[in-house]
Motif scaffolding. Structure first.
Motif, PDB file in Angstrom:
ATOM      1  N   ARG A 169       0.850  -1.187   0.000  1.00 32.01           N
ATOM      2  CA  ARG A 169       0.000   0.000   0.000  1.00 32.01           C
ATOM      3  C   ARG A 169       0.886   1.238   0.000  1.00 32.01           C
ATOM      4  NH1 ARG A 169      -4.096   0.526   4.865  1.00 32.01           N
ATOM      5  NH2 ARG A 169      -4.744  -1.464   3.909  1.00 32.01           N
ATOM      6  N   PRO A 170       0.721   2.143  -0.978  1.00 32.88           N
ATOM      7  CA  PRO A 170       1.614   3.315  -1.031  1.00 32.88           C
ATOM      8  C   PRO A 170       1.503   4.170   0.224  1.00 32.88           C
ATOM      9  CG  PRO A 170       0.328   3.087  -3.052  1.00 32.88           C
ATOM     10  CD  PRO A 170      -0.266   2.141  -2.061  1.00 32.88           C
ATOM     11  N   ALA A 171       2.645   4.665   0.676  1.00 28.91           N
ATOM     12  CA  ALA A 171       2.642   5.597   1.800  1.00 28.91           C
ATOM     13  C   ALA A 171       1.936   6.887   1.380  1.00 28.91           C
ATOM     14  CB  ALA A 171       4.075   5.889   2.242  1.00 28.91           C
ATOM     15  N   PRO A 172       1.295   7.594   2.322  1.00 28.43           N
ATOM     16  CA  PRO A 172       0.608   8.840   1.954  1.00 28.43           C
ATOM     17  C   PRO A 172       1.537   9.870   1.324  1.00 28.43           C
ATOM     18  CG  PRO A 172      -0.027   8.120   4.156  1.00 28.43           C
ATOM     19  CD  PRO A 172       1.116   7.251   3.731  1.00 28.43           C
ATOM     20  N   LEU A 256       8.837   3.166  -0.744  1.00 27.08           N
ATOM     21  CA  LEU A 256       9.367   2.942  -2.083  1.00 27.08           C
ATOM     22  C   LEU A 256       8.243   2.833  -3.112  1.00 27.08           C
ATOM     23  CD1 LEU A 256      12.271   0.395  -1.443  1.00 27.08           C
ATOM     24  CD2 LEU A 256      12.442   2.821  -1.966  1.00 27.08           C
ATOM     25  N   CYS A 257       7.124   2.269  -2.712  1.00 30.61           N
ATOM     26  CA  CYS A 257       5.982   2.176  -3.618  1.00 30.61           C
ATOM     27  C   CYS A 257       5.489   3.569  -3.994  1.00 30.61           C
ATOM     28  CB  CYS A 257       4.876   1.363  -2.959  1.00 30.61           C
ATOM     29  SG  CYS A 257       3.428   1.113  -4.007  1.00 30.61           S
ATOM     30  N   ARG A 258       5.355   4.438  -3.010  1.00 27.61           N
ATOM     31  CA  ARG A 258       4.926   5.805  -3.291  1.00 27.61           C
ATOM     32  C   ARG A 258       5.947   6.532  -4.155  1.00 27.61           C
ATOM     33  NH1 ARG A 258       1.160   8.320  -4.661  1.00 27.61           N
ATOM     34  NH2 ARG A 258      -0.048   7.343  -2.974  1.00 27.61           N
ATOM     35  N   ALA A 263       7.776   9.007  -9.102  1.00 22.56           N
ATOM     36  CA  ALA A 263       8.858   9.167 -10.074  1.00 22.56           C
ATOM     37  C   ALA A 263       8.359   8.895 -11.486  1.00 22.56           C
ATOM     38  CB  ALA A 263      10.011   8.230  -9.723  1.00 22.56           C
ATOM     39  N   GLU A 264       7.518   7.891 -11.647  1.00 27.30           N
ATOM     40  CA  GLU A 264       6.952   7.596 -12.967  1.00 27.30           C
ATOM     41  C   GLU A 264       6.051   8.739 -13.432  1.00 27.30           C
ATOM     42  OE1 GLU A 264       6.075   5.827 -16.482  1.00 27.30           O
ATOM     43  OE2 GLU A 264       7.562   5.123 -15.012  1.00 27.30           O
ATOM     44  N   LYS A 265       5.269   9.260 -12.536  1.00 26.72           N
ATOM     45  CA  LYS A 265       4.372  10.361 -12.897  1.00 26.72           C
ATOM     46  C   LYS A 265       5.152  11.626 -13.224  1.00 26.72           C
ATOM     47  CE  LYS A 265       0.405  12.966 -11.134  1.00 26.72           C
ATOM     48  NZ  LYS A 265      -0.521  13.145  -9.980  1.00 26.72           N
ATOM     49  N   GLY A 266       6.278  11.828 -12.530  1.00 25.34           N
ATOM     50  CA  GLY A 266       7.066  13.032 -12.745  1.00 25.34           C
ATOM     51  C   GLY A 266       8.045  12.963 -13.903  1.00 25.34           C
ATOM     52  N   GLY A 267       8.109  11.836 -14.620  1.00 32.14           N
ATOM     53  CA  GLY A 267       8.969  11.756 -15.782  1.00 32.14           C
ATOM     54  C   GLY A 267      10.419  11.431 -15.459  1.00 32.14           C
ATOM     55  N   TRP A 268      10.713  10.956 -14.253  1.00 32.64           N
ATOM     56  CA  TRP A 268      12.075  10.580 -13.895  1.00 32.64           C
ATOM     57  C   TRP A 268      12.410   9.185 -14.419  1.00 32.64           C
ATOM     58  CZ3 TRP A 268      15.599  13.521 -11.114  1.00 32.64           C
ATOM     59  CH2 TRP A 268      15.115  14.692 -10.518  1.00 32.64           C
ATOM     60  N   ARG A 269      13.690   8.957 -14.635  1.00 36.02           N
ATOM     61  CA  ARG A 269      14.220   7.605 -14.798  1.00 36.02           C
ATOM     62  C   ARG A 269      14.685   7.171 -13.421  1.00 36.02           C
ATOM     63  NH1 ARG A 269      15.808   5.364 -19.468  1.00 36.02           N
ATOM     64  NH2 ARG A 269      17.684   4.518 -18.499  1.00 36.02           N
ATOM     65  N   TYR A 270      14.158   6.055 -12.945  1.00 35.64           N
ATOM     66  CA  TYR A 270      14.417   5.660 -11.560  1.00 35.64           C
ATOM     67  C   TYR A 270      14.838   4.201 -11.510  1.00 35.64           C
ATOM     68  CZ  TYR A 270       9.605   4.087 -12.290  1.00 35.64           C
ATOM     69  OH  TYR A 270       8.476   3.513 -12.796  1.00 35.64           O
ATOM     70  N   GLY A 271      15.790   3.945 -10.618  1.00 38.06           N
ATOM     71  CA  GLY A 271      16.230   2.589 -10.368  1.00 38.06           C
ATOM     72  C   GLY A 271      15.837   2.173  -8.967  1.00 38.06           C
TER      73      GLY A 271
END
Length: 303
Positions: A169-172, A256-258, A263-271
Motif C-alpha cells: 500500500r503506497p505511503a501517503p 518505495l511504492c509511493r 517518479a513515474e508520474k514526474g517523468g524521472w528515470r528511476y532505479g
C-alpha cells in the motif's frame, strides 16, 4: 494471453436436487401413494406429468452447462487493502443461450451471468486483500439452477493457475531522493508535462525501459520506426530508490511504492535497490510494474 480452455463435458457435470426440488419430489411421491391407494386415474396422470416435468427440467439444466468453454485470463494486480481480480472467460460455442450461469468459490456473493448465442464474456472475480504478496489462484465452480430451480447442475472445481500480485500500500507521502536534474530552469516543468527536460537534442532509436511519452509518434506514423526524442539534460534526470534497512521493512516498502509511482508520474528515470536485487534506471509502464512486483515479492533474504 489466456490459459488453455476447459470444456464442460458430461463426465464433469453433476446434478443434485435443490431444497425446492426435494419438496417437489415429496409432493410427487405423496400423489403417487394417493393414486395407488384410491386407484384414481386423474391422480396417476398428474403424478406422471409432474415426474416428466422434473425429468425434462433436469435434462434442460444439464444442457445449459454442457459444452460451455472456460478460459483463464491474466489476474489484475492490486495494492494492499484494495481488491484484486481473477479473470474467467466464459464462451458459448452454440446457438443456444446459456441462462443463469453461476460462478462460486470466492469471497462474496455468487456471480450470475447470461450468455447469448456464440457469446464470449469475461468475468472478473473480486478478491479482497489485506497485505502485500501473492494471492493463490482460487478453485472456482460453474453451476446453474436453470430452468426451474428444482436441480442444481454444477461442474467440478476448476483450478485457476495464475496467482494475483498484491503491491504494498503506497505511503501517503514520501519525498523523492535528491537526483541529478538538468540545470535548464524549464526542464522540471517540461518533464512533468511529458515533453522532456532541457533543449531538444535530436532523435534516437527507442530502447526498452525508456519513457514512452517521449516517443516521436509522427515518425512512427511515417514508417520510420520507433524513435524517441532526446533532450539535453534528460539523461541526468535519474534517481535511485533504495530500501532503508535500518527501519521498519514494511513501512520502507510502502515508501518505495509511493516514490516509484511519483517518479513515474514526474517523468524521472528511476532505479530500485532491494538487496540483493538491483533494477537499473528506466521508465514506462513495464518498468513501473517490474518495480512494484519486486516490492510485492520482497522477502529480505540474501541469495
Amino acid at each position: 494471453m489466456s490459459r488453455p480452455a476447459q470444456t464442460l463435458g458430461r463426465r464433469s457435470i453433476y446434478l443434485l436436487p435443490t431444497r425446492e426440488g426435494l419438496w417437489f419430489a415429496a409432493t410427487v411421491f405423496v400423489l403417487l401413494l394417493a393414486a395407488v391407494n384410491y386407484g384414481n386415474g386423474l391422480a396417476y396422470a398428474v403424478t406422471f406429468l409432474l415426474a416428466a416435468f422434473a425429468t425434462l427440467s433436469s435434462a434442460q439444466g444439464q444442457r445449459n452447462l454442457l459444452g460451455l468453454v472456460v478460459h483463464e485470463g491474466l489476474p489484475r494486480p492490486a495494492f494492499a487493502g484494495s481488491v484484486a481480480g481473477f479473470r474467467v472467460i466464459l464462451a458459448n460455442p452454440t446457438d443456444t443461450p446459456r441462462l443463469g450461469v453461476i460462478i462460486t468459490g470466492h469471497p462474496g456473493p455468487p456471480i450470475t451471468v447470461d450468455l447469448g448465442p456464440r457469446e464470449q464474456r469475461g468475468i472478473e472475480i473480486p478478491w479482497p486483500t489485506t497485505h502485500r504478496g501473492v494471492v493463490p489462484a482460487p478453485r472456482v465452480r460453474i453451476s446453474s439452477r436453470y430452468p426451474f430451480g428444482l436441480m442444481r447442475v454444477f461442474s467440478r472445481r476448476i483450478a485457476l493457475e495464475d496467482p494475483a500480485i498484491v503491491y504494498p500500500r503506497p505511503a501517503p507521502y514520501a519525498p523523492l531522493p535528491a537526483g541529478n536534474a538538468s540545470e535548464d530552469p524549464d526542464s522540471e516543468t517540461a518533464a512533468h508535462s511529458g515533453s522532456g527536460g532541457g533543449d531538444f537534442a535530436g532523435l534516437a532509436d527507442y530502447r526498452p525501459g525508456e519513457n514512452p511519452r517521449h516517443i516521436h509518434w509522427r515518425a512512427m506514423a511515417a514508417g520510420k520506426g520507433v524513435l524517441i526524442k532526446r533532450f539535453a539534460g534528460l539523461a541526468e534526470r535519474e534517481i535511485w530508490l533504495a530500501l532503508d534497512t535500518g527501519g521498519d521493512r514494511e513501512e520502507g516498502l510502502r515508501r518505495l511504492c509511493r516514490q516509484s509511482l511519483d517518479a513515474e508520474k514526474g517523468g524521472w528515470r528511476y532505479g530500485l535497490v532491494l538487496e540483493p536485487l538491483c533494477i537499473a534506471p528506466g521508465a514506462g509502464a513495464a518498468h513501473l510494474e517490474r518495480c512494484l512486483k519486486s516490492l510485492a515479492l520482497y522477502d529480505g533474504t540474501r541469495r
